[in-house]
Design a protein around this motif. Structure first.
Motif, PDB file in Angstrom:
ATOM      1  N   UNK A  43       6.709  12.484 -58.464  1.00  0.00           N
ATOM      2  CA  UNK A  43       5.638  11.547 -58.795  1.00  0.00           C
ATOM      3  C   UNK A  43       4.493  11.647 -57.786  1.00  0.00           C
ATOM      4  N   UNK A  44       3.300  11.357 -58.252  1.00  0.00           N
ATOM      5  CA  UNK A  44       2.141  11.302 -57.371  1.00  0.00           C
ATOM      6  C   UNK A  44       2.056   9.882 -56.829  1.00  0.00           C
ATOM      7  N   UNK A  45       2.170   9.742 -55.514  1.00  0.00           N
ATOM      8  CA  UNK A  45       2.415   8.435 -54.912  1.00  0.00           C
ATOM      9  C   UNK A  45       1.302   8.029 -53.951  1.00  0.00           C
ATOM     10  N   UNK A  46       0.742   6.865 -54.167  1.00  0.00           N
ATOM     11  CA  UNK A  46      -0.172   6.259 -53.211  1.00  0.00           C
ATOM     12  C   UNK A  46       0.624   5.411 -52.236  1.00  0.00           C
ATOM     13  N   UNK A  47       0.194   5.374 -50.985  1.00  0.00           N
ATOM     14  CA  UNK A  47       0.890   4.608 -49.954  1.00  0.00           C
ATOM     15  C   UNK A  47      -0.129   3.867 -49.114  1.00  0.00           C
ATOM     16  N   UNK A  48      -0.037   2.533 -49.130  1.00  0.00           N
ATOM     17  CA  UNK A  48      -0.933   1.705 -48.311  1.00  0.00           C
ATOM     18  C   UNK A  48      -0.093   0.930 -47.306  1.00  0.00           C
ATOM     19  N   UNK A  49      -0.330   1.165 -46.010  1.00  0.00           N
ATOM     20  CA  UNK A  49       0.398   0.474 -44.946  1.00  0.00           C
ATOM     21  C   UNK A  49      -0.557   0.094 -43.823  1.00  0.00           C
ATOM     22  N   UNK A  50      -0.078  -0.743 -42.929  1.00  0.00           N
ATOM     23  CA  UNK A  50      -0.860  -1.125 -41.748  1.00  0.00           C
ATOM     24  C   UNK A  50       0.104  -1.623 -40.668  1.00  0.00           C
ATOM     25  N   UNK A  51      -0.321  -1.581 -39.400  1.00  0.00           N
ATOM     26  CA  UNK A  51      -1.588  -1.036 -38.912  1.00  0.00           C
ATOM     27  C   UNK A  51      -1.492   0.473 -38.761  1.00  0.00           C
ATOM     28  N   UNK A  52      -2.571   1.106 -38.349  1.00  0.00           N
ATOM     29  CA  UNK A  52      -2.532   2.530 -38.065  1.00  0.00           C
ATOM     30  C   UNK A  52      -2.294   2.740 -36.564  1.00  0.00           C
TER      31      UNK A  52
END
Length: 390
Positions: free
Chosen positions: A58-67
């Motif tokens: 699958x083509x997966x977006x990943x949003x996390x924080x902090x950097x």
């Protein structure tokens, strides 16, 4: 932004996020989402789930924080950071709107992530809350699965001073009719989540069995705990949707999480001579689990490079640190840093051996000088501290 200046950047409603979402024409509705909240382990859980989904094709977006080092670590597609051009394009295209509405850093970043995921045509995006859940900027989505990783004390000035109040904030991501997976064993908190899930007609799953109310933390082996949680999440996806993911893909995805997603700063081996390990643990539960994991290591003496930021119950953290280690205290390069004078004073209250330094690099340098061949150096206390040695 909260990462830089702390509480003053925190906004206590979703008005701006909802208005920005409307302005962008609801980009998150173009793909499935998984929403993850919790005190500890949510970043690792998000990366592990993303790795499994990528392994399954699958083509997966990943949003996390902090950097840690680069802002673009927050927004990835199939493990790769978005391009600098995508960041500047979003800002320039929407500059007048962003300025007019005085959006916070979190609000802008969430909008950017959701729009880029749409443009990249991801199949699914794994979304980590930034702070809490109920009022977090990400909490405008209707996911196919919600996950709450753990409940412990952190950001108590914003989320509440009791586990029950913190649980309510995290439970804010539970949506009507959307299943929720929870990593919690304490009976009172489980009952609280069950009640909220029932009110919202949300089927509830638990990743581990119930244990004594007197056991004040979740399962101590956090790495195994996060992997099991990610595996259970994917099993629920298979059960309730048409996602085709095999057991072998789950196993491979878990084992390749770091390589496929770029996850860093979680019990990361930095060097071997001397052996240096870095971990972003920064609250009592995280430090407690980290020190427990050190029992797996073989070493003669422990040296700990430690720095912290303001807004933490630092005494509650220090009480979980080993008494016979040597401490090299430091100030991370952040406006939120806890001053070396205050930090050293707190450590002295616990009769711990300290060597203060004004910088992370100097503290690590002194630790390396003092460390002998079979000693271990641990760098921890804050994301900002770890970021400076990576």
């Amino acid at each position: 932004m909260y990462q830089k200046i702390g509480v003053s950047a925190y906004k206590k409603d979703l008005t701006n996020s909802l208005e920005l979402d409307n302005y962008l024409s609801h980009p998150h509705k173009s793909y499935d989402t998984i929403h993850v909240a919790g005190t500890n382990g949510k970043g690792t859980t998000c990366h592990t789930i993303a790795s499994i989904l990528q392994t399954a094709g699958y083509k997966v977006g990943l949003y996390t924080s902090p950097h840690l080092k680069d802002f673009r670590e927050r927004i990835k597609v199939n493990g790769d950071m978005i391009t600098k051009e995508e960041v500047t394009s979003f800002v320039s295209q929407h500059k007048s709107y962003l300025q007019e509405h005085k959006l916070s850093f979190f609000e802008m970043t969430v909008g950017m992530a959701f729009e880029i995921f749409k443009k990249r045509k991801v199949d699914i995006a794994v979304i980590e809350t930034g702070l809490g859940g109920r009022l977090d900027s990400t909490n405008i989505i209707t996911p196919i699965l919600s996950i709450i990783t753990s409940i412990d004390k952190d950001h108590t000035d914003l989320l509440g001073k009791t586990l029950s109040k913190i649980a309510v904030e995290k439970a804010g991501i539970i949506k009507s009719g959307v299943p929720v997976l929870i990593n919690e064993h304490r009976p009172r908190l489980r009952s609280q989540f069950k009640k909220i899930a029932k009110m919202r007609s949300s089927e509830i799953y638990f990743s581990q069995g119930s244990r004594s109310q007197n056991d004040k933390s979740n399962h101590i082996d956090t790495q195994v705990q996060n992997e099991c949680l990610a595996q259970r999440a994917v099993e629920i996806l298979r059960l309730r949707s048409d996602y085709n993911i095999t057991d072998s893909q789950i196993t491979l995805g878990i084992s390749e999480t770091h390589r496929k997603t770029g996850l860093r700063g979680r019990y990361e081996l930095i060097s071997t001579n001397p052996k240096v390990i870095a971990d972003v643990a920064h609250n009592p539960a995280g430090i407690r689990s980290l020190i427990y994991k050190l029992q797996e290591e073989s070493f003669h003496h422990l040296h700990i490079v430690f720095g912290a930021v303001k807004g933490k119950a630092i005494e509650d953290v220090i009480q979980h640190l080993p008494k016979h280690a040597s401490y090299y205290l430091c100030e991370p390069n952040s406006d939120r840093k806890l001053s070396i004078e205050e930090l050293n004073s707190k450590f002295k209250e616990f009769d711990l051996e300290t060597q203060p330094s004004t910088s992370v690099t100097n503290a690590l340098h002194y630790a390396k000088i003092k460390a002998e061949e079979n000693d271990l150096i641990l760098v921890t206390g804050s994301t900002f501290v770890v970021a400076e040695i990576l």
